[in-house]
Design an enzyme around this catalytic site. Structure first.
Site, PDB file in Angstrom:
ATOM      1  N   LYS A 186       0.861  -1.189   0.000  1.00 18.20           N
ATOM      2  CA  LYS A 186       0.000   0.000   0.000  1.00 18.20           C
ATOM      3  C   LYS A 186       0.894   1.234   0.000  1.00 18.20           C
ATOM      4  O   LYS A 186       1.463   1.606   1.012  1.00 18.20           O
ATOM      5  CB  LYS A 186      -0.909  -0.003   1.246  1.00 18.20           C
ATOM      6  N   GLY A 222      -6.820   5.412   5.659  1.00 16.38           N
ATOM      7  CA  GLY A 222      -7.551   4.369   6.395  1.00 16.38           C
ATOM      8  C   GLY A 222      -7.361   2.986   5.792  1.00 16.38           C
ATOM      9  O   GLY A 222      -7.482   1.976   6.497  1.00 16.38           O
ATOM     10  N   GLY A 224      -4.564   1.851   4.791  1.00 25.91           N
ATOM     11  CA  GLY A 224      -3.356   1.365   5.461  1.00 25.91           C
ATOM     12  C   GLY A 224      -3.685   0.839   6.847  1.00 25.91           C
ATOM     13  O   GLY A 224      -3.177  -0.204   7.284  1.00 25.91           O
ATOM     14  N   GLU A 262      10.309   1.319   9.988  1.00 21.12           N
ATOM     15  CA  GLU A 262      11.377   2.248   9.604  1.00 21.12           C
ATOM     16  C   GLU A 262      10.781   3.646   9.706  1.00 21.12           C
ATOM     17  O   GLU A 262       9.900   3.995   8.917  1.00 21.12           O
ATOM     18  CB  GLU A 262      11.834   1.986   8.159  1.00 21.12           C
ATOM     19  N   CYS A 296      14.659  10.411   5.354  1.00 23.80           N
ATOM     20  CA  CYS A 296      14.676  10.154   6.793  1.00 23.80           C
ATOM     21  C   CYS A 296      16.100  10.120   7.347  1.00 23.80           C
ATOM     22  O   CYS A 296      16.334  10.471   8.494  1.00 23.80           O
ATOM     23  CB  CYS A 296      13.980   8.836   7.069  1.00 23.80           C
ATOM     24  N   GLU A 393      11.465  16.293  13.467  1.00 26.39           N
ATOM     25  CA  GLU A 393      11.782  16.083  12.054  1.00 26.39           C
ATOM     26  C   GLU A 393      11.033  17.123  11.214  1.00 26.39           C
ATOM     27  O   GLU A 393       9.808  17.211  11.267  1.00 26.39           O
ATOM     28  CB  GLU A 393      11.350  14.669  11.657  1.00 26.39           C
TER      29      GLU A 393
HETATM   30  P1  NAD Z   1       3.224   8.801   6.832  1.00 28.34           P
HETATM   31  O1  NAD Z   1       3.563   8.154   8.105  1.00 28.34           O
HETATM   32  O2  NAD Z   1       2.253   9.915   6.829  1.00 28.34           O
HETATM   33  O3  NAD Z   1       2.616   7.732   5.796  1.00 28.34           O
HETATM   34  C1  NAD Z   1       3.325   6.569   5.440  1.00 28.34           C
HETATM   35  C2  NAD Z   1       2.351   5.538   4.916  1.00 28.34           C
HETATM   36  O4  NAD Z   1       1.475   5.142   5.966  1.00 28.34           O
HETATM   37  C3  NAD Z   1       1.441   6.019   3.777  1.00 28.34           C
HETATM   38  O5  NAD Z   1       1.275   4.971   2.861  1.00 28.34           O
HETATM   39  C4  NAD Z   1       0.136   6.324   4.491  1.00 28.34           C
HETATM   40  O6  NAD Z   1      -1.002   6.259   3.663  1.00 28.34           O
HETATM   41  C5  NAD Z   1       0.105   5.230   5.531  1.00 28.34           C
HETATM   42  N1  NAD Z   1      -0.713   5.501   6.704  1.00 28.34           N
HETATM   43  C6  NAD Z   1      -1.102   6.706   7.201  1.00 28.34           C
HETATM   44  N2  NAD Z   1      -1.813   6.526   8.338  1.00 28.34           N
HETATM   45  C7  NAD Z   1      -1.861   5.195   8.563  1.00 28.34           C
HETATM   46  C8  NAD Z   1      -2.397   4.395   9.601  1.00 28.34           C
HETATM   47  N3  NAD Z   1      -3.044   4.935  10.640  1.00 28.34           N
HETATM   48  N4  NAD Z   1      -2.233   3.066   9.530  1.00 28.34           N
HETATM   49  C9  NAD Z   1      -1.549   2.493   8.502  1.00 28.34           C
HETATM   50  N5  NAD Z   1      -1.008   3.208   7.496  1.00 28.34           N
HETATM   51  C10 NAD Z   1      -1.158   4.542   7.530  1.00 28.34           C
HETATM   52  O7  NAD Z   1       4.610   9.230   6.199  1.00 28.34           O
HETATM   53  P2  NAD Z   1       4.871  10.102   4.904  1.00 28.34           P
HETATM   54  O8  NAD Z   1       4.482  11.511   5.190  1.00 28.34           O
HETATM   55  O9  NAD Z   1       4.276   9.411   3.717  1.00 28.34           O
HETATM   56  O10 NAD Z   1       6.474   9.993   4.782  1.00 28.34           O
HETATM   57  C11 NAD Z   1       7.353  10.805   5.489  1.00 28.34           C
HETATM   58  C12 NAD Z   1       7.830  10.128   6.753  1.00 28.34           C
HETATM   59  O11 NAD Z   1       8.408   8.861   6.451  1.00 28.34           O
HETATM   60  C13 NAD Z   1       8.920  10.896   7.459  1.00 28.34           C
HETATM   61  O12 NAD Z   1       8.658  10.941   8.846  1.00 28.34           O
HETATM   62  C14 NAD Z   1      10.177  10.082   7.199  1.00 28.34           C
HETATM   63  O13 NAD Z   1      11.188  10.219   8.147  1.00 28.34           O
HETATM   64  C15 NAD Z   1       9.642   8.712   7.156  1.00 28.34           C
HETATM   65  N6  NAD Z   1      10.553   7.831   6.412  1.00 28.34           N
HETATM   66  C16 NAD Z   1      11.298   6.904   7.091  1.00 28.34           C
HETATM   67  C17 NAD Z   1      12.196   6.102   6.411  1.00 28.34           C
HETATM   68  C18 NAD Z   1      13.045   5.081   7.125  1.00 28.34           C
HETATM   69  O14 NAD Z   1      13.483   4.127   6.482  1.00 28.34           O
HETATM   70  N7  NAD Z   1      13.323   5.206   8.402  1.00 28.34           N
HETATM   71  C19 NAD Z   1      12.325   6.221   5.050  1.00 28.34           C
HETATM   72  C20 NAD Z   1      11.572   7.167   4.394  1.00 28.34           C
HETATM   73  C21 NAD Z   1      10.662   7.962   5.085  1.00 28.34           C
END
Ligand code: NAD
Length: 489
Positions: A186, A222, A224, A262, A296, A393
């Site tokens: 997803k 949702g 996800g 992650e 990240c 962040e």
């Molecule tokens: P996000 O957490 O908003 O969303 C990530 C994913 O989770 C999306 O697909 C989203 O639709 C889904 N999602 C949202 N709410 C959910 C829920 N309640 N349950 C399940 N899934 C849900 O992150 P983003 O804004 O898309 O990405 C940026 C963030 O990702 C930053 O904080 C960054 O640091 C982090 N990131 C971490 C890594 C790593 O490997 N550590 C790599 C890249 C990005």
């Protein structure tokens, strides 16, 4: 926008049970963050589509030989790597258009490197020691031969963010599939085309059996959440923000599903007092501007010797001010747009907060263009490590410079963070720089500009940066269960 090759603006479908299909919730737009124009639409999965995808993944795992046929898995992964490579320029154009990724980065970590990594996981599937003989022993007086067997976890829910759409999707698909799992991917609502394009190539040009890979794009977060709490899922592999990671872990706790997270970072770039200050500051400036700071593992706190603080501020600001912030299709660009207006508002909110906290915007802070979600490369000075901009962040091209009083103090400040994802250390005496790196509690560290990122190197975080490791043998083993079989001997 450059030509999107074989991709047409309304061609994005879901991949469910081996077939491409529309979403039951209609379609949703995807936007070019460099121009703010709608590129086209993607299939919007409804709960029923997700239900079908999880059911298909379950059947492919339970009722077929996929989980036991290592040779088939290696073949399918190698073929996927070849197909993605053959369509490299098409995928490159999509990634630049949809994610605002500077095209230069697609030749490295945003596309070409993770595509090449699929062959590494195919190789690992063949070479891995799936069974380990513990030999004969007499536990509790019973003469027994024990064998440790590694098995795939089952159905993997892979939930990904928008910032490195291909890298993160492939860093999950490669090891999860090599290990014998089936997957429901997803992707983030901001980058549905990147995932849908991979889905289309899987359906049309690879030999993956139906249900082994399912890709459900959706505008709705949702979906996800539903995926993370579904009892038919055996492992949730999540990359995204720390806040969402907490929700995912709570949802997975409903059925005690394994989770692998992650998450975010606030990594330190430590300049020791024997370092070449100008080159270290230049490197820190380039690092934070890479993909407009939307990584990240990028270093976002620059720790410099107090006695050289003012020189460091001047050197860093001079480099940041000269970094080209603009068109991601231009090969010279490293700092493209932010992904969305929402993300730009968030970054600008942090810049206002920095001033409110008593900090100084040394350079940048503005919007360099009328169109596109750009923010200028920005340096914040005058705040200590307790400020919110040093702890939270920001996910933009924003560097916070903080003075330190020697190696111990630099280590203390670097570790004084809720996060523990990555970092960098610069110094002329390599042993000393190595010793400092060894004391920083993060999953990856770069000394004097060396690069850790590759398919064989585990990546992940300490503390609130995550649980588990992605890539490498350690990343592959995240997708395995361990069983011991004892037989009379
Ligand atoms: P996000 O957490 O908003 O969303 C990530 C994913 O989770 C999306 O697909 C989203 O639709 C889904 N999602 C949202 N709410 C959910 C829920 N309640 N349950 C399940 N899934 C849900 O992150 P983003 O804004 O898309 O990405 C940026 C963030 O990702 C930053 O904080 C960054 O640091 C982090 N990131 C971490 C890594 C790593 O490997 N550590 C790599 C890249 C990005």
């Amino acid at each position: 926008m450059s030509s999107l090759g074989w991709w047409s603006p309304d061609a994005a479908h879901l991949l469910v049970d081996g077939g491409l299909r529309p979403g039951r919730a209609g379609r949703f737009p995807t936007v070019d963050p460099a121009t703010e124009e709608v590129l086209g639409t993607a299939a919007n999965a409804g709960a029923a589509d997700l239900d079908d995808a999880i059911g298909a993944a379950r059947r492919a795992f339970d009722d077929t030989d996929w989980s036991r046929d290592t040779a088939l898995r290696a073949h399918c992964l190698r073929r996927l790597g070849e197909v993605l490579t053959a369509h490299g320029d098409d995928l490159r154009a999509l990634t630049v258009a949809e994610a605002g990724v500077p095209v230069a980065l697609t030749h490295g970590p945003q596309l070409d490197v993770p595509v090449a990594g699929l062959a590494w996981f195919a190789e690992l599937a063949g070479a891995y020691e799936w069974r380990q003989d513990l030999g004969i022993a007499t536990p509790m007086g019973v003469r027994s031969r024990r064998t440790v067997v590694r098995e795939p976890a089952g159905v993997v829910a892979a939930i990904t963010p928008w910032n490195f759409p291909h890298q993160i999707a492939l860093a999950k698909l490669g090891p999860a599939l090599a290990a014998g799992n089936t997957v429901v991917l997803k992707p983030a609502p901001d980058t549905p085309w990147c995932a849908a394009a991979v889905g289309r190539l899987i359906a049309e040009e690879t030999d993956f059996p139906p249900g082994v890979v399912n890709i459900v794009t959706s505008a709705d977060h949702g979906i996800g959440a539903l995926l993370a709490e579904d009892p038919r899922v055996d492992l949730v592999s999540f990359t995204g923000s720390t806040a969402t990671g907490r929700s995912v872990m709570a949802a997975a706790a409903t059925h005690l599903t394994k989770v692998f997270l992650e998450l975010g970072g606030k990594s330190a770039f430590v300049v020791l007092d024997d370092a070449d200050l100008a080159s270290a500051c230049a490197m820190a400036a380039f690092m934070v501007c890479t993909h407009a700071g939307q990584g990240c593992a990028l270093t976002t706190r620059l720790l410099v010797p107090r006695a050289r603080h003012d020189d460091a501020v001047a050197a860093t600001a001079a480099v940041l001010s000269g970094i080209r912030c603009g068109d991601p299709t231009d090969r010279r660009t490293i700092c493209g747009p932010l992904i969305s207006a929402r993300q730009r508002d968030r970054v600008e909110g942090y810049l206002a907060l920095a001033t409110a906290e008593g900090g100084r915007i040394v350079c940048g802070g503005g919007r360099p263009h009328h169109k596109g979600f750009y923010v200028e490369p920005t340096l914040i000075a005058g705040l200590d490590n307790d400020s919110r901009v040093a702890r939270e962040e920001i996910f933009g091209p924003v560097l916070v410079i903080i003075p330190h009083d020697g190696d111990d103090d630099a280590v203390r400040i670097a570790n004084d963070s809720p996060y523990g994802l990555s970092g960098a250390v610069h110094g002329t005496d390599l042993d000393r720089a190595r010793a400092v790196a060894g004391r920083i509690r993060t999953g990856t560290l770069s000394v004097n500009g060396a690069v850790w990122y590759a398919a064989d190197a585990p990546f992940g975080g300490y503390k609130q940066s995550g649980i588990g490791r992605e890539l490498g043998v350690a990343g592959f083993e995240e997708y395995l269960e361990t069983k011991v079989i004892a037989e009379p001997a």
